[in-house]
Design a protein around this motif. Structure first.
Motif, PDB file in Angstrom:
ATOM      1  N   GLN A  95      16.759  47.616 -28.970  1.00 47.93           N
ATOM      2  CA  GLN A  95      15.333  47.870 -29.216  1.00 47.93           C
ATOM      3  C   GLN A  95      15.148  49.149 -30.030  1.00 47.93           C
ATOM      4  N   LYS A  96      14.021  49.235 -30.699  1.00 44.97           N
ATOM      5  CA  LYS A  96      13.625  50.494 -31.324  1.00 44.97           C
ATOM      6  C   LYS A  96      13.077  51.408 -30.242  1.00 44.97           C
ATOM      7  N   PRO A  97      12.997  52.713 -30.403  1.00 38.42           N
ATOM      8  CA  PRO A  97      13.716  53.458 -31.432  1.00 38.42           C
ATOM      9  C   PRO A  97      15.216  53.374 -31.162  1.00 38.42           C
ATOM     10  N   ASN A 142      10.329  44.976 -34.530  1.00 33.94           N
ATOM     11  CA  ASN A 142       9.675  43.661 -34.575  1.00 33.94           C
ATOM     12  C   ASN A 142       8.339  43.565 -35.319  1.00 33.94           C
ATOM     13  N   PHE A 143       7.702  44.704 -35.685  1.00 35.20           N
ATOM     14  CA  PHE A 143       6.376  44.547 -36.302  1.00 35.20           C
ATOM     15  C   PHE A 143       6.451  43.706 -37.578  1.00 35.20           C
ATOM     16  N   ARG A 144       7.506  43.899 -38.378  1.00 40.62           N
ATOM     17  CA  ARG A 144       7.596  43.142 -39.637  1.00 40.62           C
ATOM     18  C   ARG A 144       7.780  41.637 -39.370  1.00 40.62           C
ATOM     19  N   ASP A 167      -5.224  51.831 -23.428  1.00 43.40           N
ATOM     20  CA  ASP A 167      -4.489  52.715 -22.531  1.00 43.40           C
ATOM     21  C   ASP A 167      -3.006  52.344 -22.471  1.00 43.40           C
ATOM     22  N   VAL A 168      -2.272  52.790 -23.481  1.00 39.61           N
ATOM     23  CA  VAL A 168      -0.833  52.479 -23.526  1.00 39.61           C
ATOM     24  C   VAL A 168      -0.070  53.236 -22.437  1.00 39.61           C
ATOM     25  N   TYR A 169      -0.700  54.296 -21.885  1.00 40.45           N
ATOM     26  CA  TYR A 169      -0.030  55.121 -20.871  1.00 40.45           C
ATOM     27  C   TYR A 169       0.094  54.375 -19.532  1.00 40.45           C
ATOM     28  N   THR A 194       0.902  51.109 -19.037  1.00 38.31           N
ATOM     29  CA  THR A 194       2.120  50.299 -18.984  1.00 38.31           C
ATOM     30  C   THR A 194       3.361  51.089 -19.394  1.00 38.31           C
ATOM     31  N   GLN A 195       3.163  52.187 -20.134  1.00 36.08           N
ATOM     32  CA  GLN A 195       4.315  52.977 -20.578  1.00 36.08           C
ATOM     33  C   GLN A 195       4.084  54.452 -20.178  1.00 36.08           C
ATOM     34  N   PRO A 196       4.085  54.737 -18.852  1.00 35.60           N
ATOM     35  CA  PRO A 196       3.706  56.080 -18.383  1.00 35.60           C
ATOM     36  C   PRO A 196       4.627  57.203 -18.866  1.00 35.60           C
ATOM     37  N   ALA A 234       7.469  58.392 -33.158  1.00 36.45           N
ATOM     38  CA  ALA A 234       8.729  57.804 -32.668  1.00 36.45           C
ATOM     39  C   ALA A 234       8.497  56.454 -32.009  1.00 36.45           C
ATOM     40  N   ASP A 235       7.335  56.284 -31.359  1.00 34.26           N
ATOM     41  CA  ASP A 235       7.126  55.027 -30.633  1.00 34.26           C
ATOM     42  C   ASP A 235       6.532  53.937 -31.518  1.00 34.26           C
ATOM     43  N   VAL A 236       5.447  54.254 -32.211  1.00 32.16           N
ATOM     44  CA  VAL A 236       4.772  53.188 -32.949  1.00 32.16           C
ATOM     45  C   VAL A 236       4.704  53.472 -34.449  1.00 32.16           C
ATOM     46  N   GLY A 237       4.699  54.765 -34.809  1.00 29.68           N
ATOM     47  CA  GLY A 237       4.745  55.117 -36.235  1.00 29.68           C
ATOM     48  C   GLY A 237       5.993  54.518 -36.871  1.00 29.68           C
ATOM     49  N   ILE A 238       7.049  54.444 -36.103  1.00 29.28           N
ATOM     50  CA  ILE A 238       8.320  53.888 -36.592  1.00 29.28           C
ATOM     51  C   ILE A 238       8.115  52.448 -37.097  1.00 29.28           C
ATOM     52  N   HIS A 239       7.282  51.689 -36.370  1.00 26.77           N
ATOM     53  CA  HIS A 239       6.984  50.311 -36.790  1.00 26.77           C
ATOM     54  C   HIS A 239       6.183  50.315 -38.090  1.00 26.77           C
ATOM     55  N   VAL A 240       5.217  51.225 -38.147  1.00 28.01           N
ATOM     56  CA  VAL A 240       4.304  51.212 -39.299  1.00 28.01           C
ATOM     57  C   VAL A 240       5.041  51.714 -40.543  1.00 28.01           C
ATOM     58  N   THR A 277      -2.337  56.211 -34.174  1.00 23.84           N
ATOM     59  CA  THR A 277      -2.959  57.031 -33.134  1.00 23.84           C
ATOM     60  C   THR A 277      -3.191  56.216 -31.877  1.00 23.84           C
ATOM     61  N   TYR A 278      -3.129  56.904 -30.728  1.00 21.61           N
ATOM     62  CA  TYR A 278      -3.527  56.311 -29.452  1.00 21.61           C
ATOM     63  C   TYR A 278      -4.891  56.855 -29.030  1.00 21.61           C
ATOM     64  N   GLU A 279      -5.565  57.577 -29.916  1.00 25.71           N
ATOM     65  CA  GLU A 279      -6.815  58.248 -29.546  1.00 25.71           C
ATOM     66  C   GLU A 279      -7.998  57.797 -30.390  1.00 25.71           C
ATOM     67  N   ARG A 297      -4.385  39.806 -24.980  1.00 25.11           N
ATOM     68  CA  ARG A 297      -4.344  41.238 -25.316  1.00 25.11           C
ATOM     69  C   ARG A 297      -3.066  41.636 -26.069  1.00 25.11           C
ATOM     70  N   TRP A 298      -1.923  41.031 -25.674  1.00 28.41           N
ATOM     71  CA  TRP A 298      -0.641  41.482 -26.219  1.00 28.41           C
ATOM     72  C   TRP A 298       0.001  40.490 -27.190  1.00 28.41           C
ATOM     73  N   HIS A 299      -0.667  39.361 -27.407  1.00 31.11           N
ATOM     74  CA  HIS A 299      -0.013  38.248 -28.102  1.00 31.11           C
ATOM     75  C   HIS A 299       0.675  38.634 -29.415  1.00 31.11           C
TER      76      HIS A 299
HETATM   77  O1  89Y Z   1       5.701  50.845 -27.551  1.00 33.08           O
HETATM   78  C1  89Y Z   1       4.832  50.338 -28.524  1.00 33.08           C
HETATM   79  C2  89Y Z   1       5.334  49.288 -29.395  1.00 33.08           C
HETATM   80  O2  89Y Z   1       6.473  49.226 -29.791  1.00 33.08           O
HETATM   81  O3  89Y Z   1       4.342  48.440 -29.719  1.00 33.08           O
HETATM   82  C3  89Y Z   1       3.143  48.751 -29.058  1.00 33.08           C
HETATM   83  C4  89Y Z   1       3.557  49.735 -27.975  1.00 33.08           C
HETATM   84  O4  89Y Z   1       3.787  49.050 -26.758  1.00 33.08           O
HETATM   85  C5  89Y Z   1       2.528  50.810 -27.708  1.00 33.08           C
HETATM   86  O5  89Y Z   1       2.310  51.519 -28.879  1.00 33.08           O
END
Ligand code: 89Y
Length: 346
Positions: free
Chosen positions: A98-100, A127-129, A161-163, A165-167, A178-184, A232-234, A288-290
Motif C-alpha cells: 500500500q501507499k505510502p 490506487n487513485f489513478r 471526518d477522516v480522523y 476511521t483513521q485516528p 503523505a497520506d492523500v497528496g501522494i495520490h493527487v 485538504t481535510y479542512e 460514501r466510499w465507493h
Molecule cells: O488515506 C486516504 C486515502 O488513501 O484515500 C482517502 C483516505 O482514506 C483519506 O484521505
C-alpha cells in the motif's frame, strides 16, 4: 510468473484492508485466489479469516513459511512496509504494498533495489489513478479531444471526518501530503507527465492535528505544462465531494472538468458534452466510499493481470519512486520556501 491461479496472501486486516480482501475475493473469476490473511492483531486476523473463509496468521514469516503464495498484498501502516516487503522478496514472492511506500526515501529505494536484485515483481498499491472517473479523464486526454494538455488543477478538498476511521492521522509527522497528496501528485504525473520542479505551501488549519492538513502545490512538468495540486481535510464545502478528486485540465483545443458526483464536462473544439463517469456499487462498497473502494478493486485487477502476463505494473516500485520523490520535494519546498527539483529516478 506462476501459471494458473495467482494465490494471494493479504498482510494487514484493518480498516482499508477490507477493500483489498473483498477485491481479491471478487477477482476469483479472473484467476485470483485469496489464500490466507495475516494481522499482528489476532482478533483482526481471525475476523478476516472467518469472514473470507481462509487460514489466518498473526506472523507474516509464518504465513510465508506455511502457505504457497504467488503474491502478498501488504496493507499495513507504512512503518512496517520495509521489513514486510523484504521478507516477501527474500522468499521470491511477488509483492504489492500500500501507499505510502515506506517512511523514508531511503527505505523505498532499499525495497526497490532488493526486488530488482532478487528479480521479484514489486508494485505499490497507488490506487487513485485506477479510479474509474480518473481512467475516463485519461481516456479523453488520449483521444486528443482537448489537444495537448498544458494546465491542470487537481483537487482533493474535503471536511469529511477522516480522523474517525483513521485516528492515527492526529499524530502523523507528515499528514495531508503523505497520506492523500501522494495520490493527487501521482494523478498529476498520470495526466501531465513527469515533474521538473515543485513549490508548496502547507497549513495546519485544525489545531488538534500535529502536522499539515492542507497543502497547495505548484508543479512545472517536463512538457512545459503547469499544474496546481491541492489537498485538504479542512474544507467546508457543499457538496463535500469526499472521496472524489476534482480535476480541471486545459489543452489547446478544449478542456476537461470533473465535477462532484462523478460528472465530466468535456469541451472540444467549441462543443461541450457532459457525461457520468461513475461506476455501479459493488456488493461491499458504500455510497460514501465507493469511488475509493472501487479504485482499490481496479488496482488489484490491474496487478492480477500484470502478474498473469509477467509484466511490470503501471505503479511498479520504481515508477512509484517518482511519485514519492514529489512528496519529499513538496515537504522540502514548504520548509525551504522555494521550488525544488525532485530526486531523479531514471
Ligand atoms: O488515506 C486516504 C486515502 O488513501 O484515500 C482517502 C483516505 O482514506 C483519506 O484521505
Amino acid at each position: 510468473m506462476a501459471s494458473g491461479a495467482i494465490r494471494v496472501g493479504v498482510i494487514g486486516c484493518g480498516f482499508y484492508a477490507q477493500n483489498h480482501l473483498h477485491a481479491w475475493k471478487d477477482l476469483a473469476n479472473e484467476g485470483a485466489v485469496l489464500a490466507a490473511v495475516c494481522d499482528v492483531d489476532a482478533g483482526k486476523a481471525e475476523a478476516a479469516g472467518r469472514a473470507f473463509d481462509v487460514p489466518f496468521y498473526t506472523d507474516a514469516a509464518a504465513l510465508l513459511a506455511v502457505e504457497r503464495l504467488d503474491a502478498v498484498d501488504i496493507v499495513t501502516r507504512h512503518d512496517t512496509h520495509r521489513a514486510l516487503c523484504e521478507l516477501a522478496i527474500a522468499k521470491g514472492v511477488a509483492t504489492i504494498v500500500q501507499k505510502p511506500f515506506a517512511p523514508t526515501w531511503e527505505d523505498c529505494v532499499a525495497i526497490v533495489e532488493a526486488a530488482d536484485k532478487a528479480g521479484v515483481w514489486l508494485a505499490v498499491h497507488e490506487n487513485f489513478r485506477f479510479q474509474t472517473p480518473m481512467r475516463h479523464v485519461r481516456r479523453v486526454i488520449d483521444s486528443g479531444a482537448i489537444g495537448t494538455p498544458s494546465w491542470a488543477r487537481i483537487m482533493f478538498r474535503t471536511g469529511f471526518d477522516v480522523y474517525r476511521t483513521q485516528p492515527y492521522f492526529y499524530d502523523e509527522e507528515r499528514l495531508a501530503i503523505a497520506d492523500v497528496g501522494i495520490h493527487v501528485l501521482d494523478l498529476a504525473r498520470f495526466f501531465l507527465g513527469e515533474v521538473e520542479r515543485i513549490s508548496c505551501e502547507t497549513q495546519r488549519r485544525n489545531p488538534k492535528v500535529r502536522a499539515e492538513d492542507t497543502a497547495t502545490m505548484l508543479l512545472r512538468h517536463r512538457s512545459g505544462a503547469a499544474s496546481v495540486v491541492e489537498c485538504t481535510y479542512e474544507a467546508r464545502r457543499d457538496p463535500d465531494p469526499f472521496p472524489e478528486t476534482l480535476v480541471e485540465i486545459e489543452g489547446d483545443n478544449g478542456s476537461i472538468i470533473v465535477l462532484p458526483g462523478s460528472r465530466m464536462r468535456v469541451t472540444s473544439n467549441g462543443t461541450t458534452t457532459e457525461e457520468g463517469i461513475g461506476s455501479p456499487l459493488r456488493s461491499w462498497t458504500s455510497d460514501r466510499w465507493h469511488v475509493a473502494q472501487e479504485g482499490a478493486f481496479v488496482a488489484c485487477r490491474h496487478f492480477l493481470d500484470c502478474l498473469k502476463r509477467g509484466v511490470p505494473a503501471e505503479t511498479s516500485g520504481s515508477d512509484n519512486l517518482r511519485t514519492y520523490a514529489l512528496v519529499d520535494a513538496a515537504y522540502r519546498a514548504a520548509e525551504e520556501h522555494r521550488a525544488i527539483v525532485p530526486t531523479l529516478w531514471e
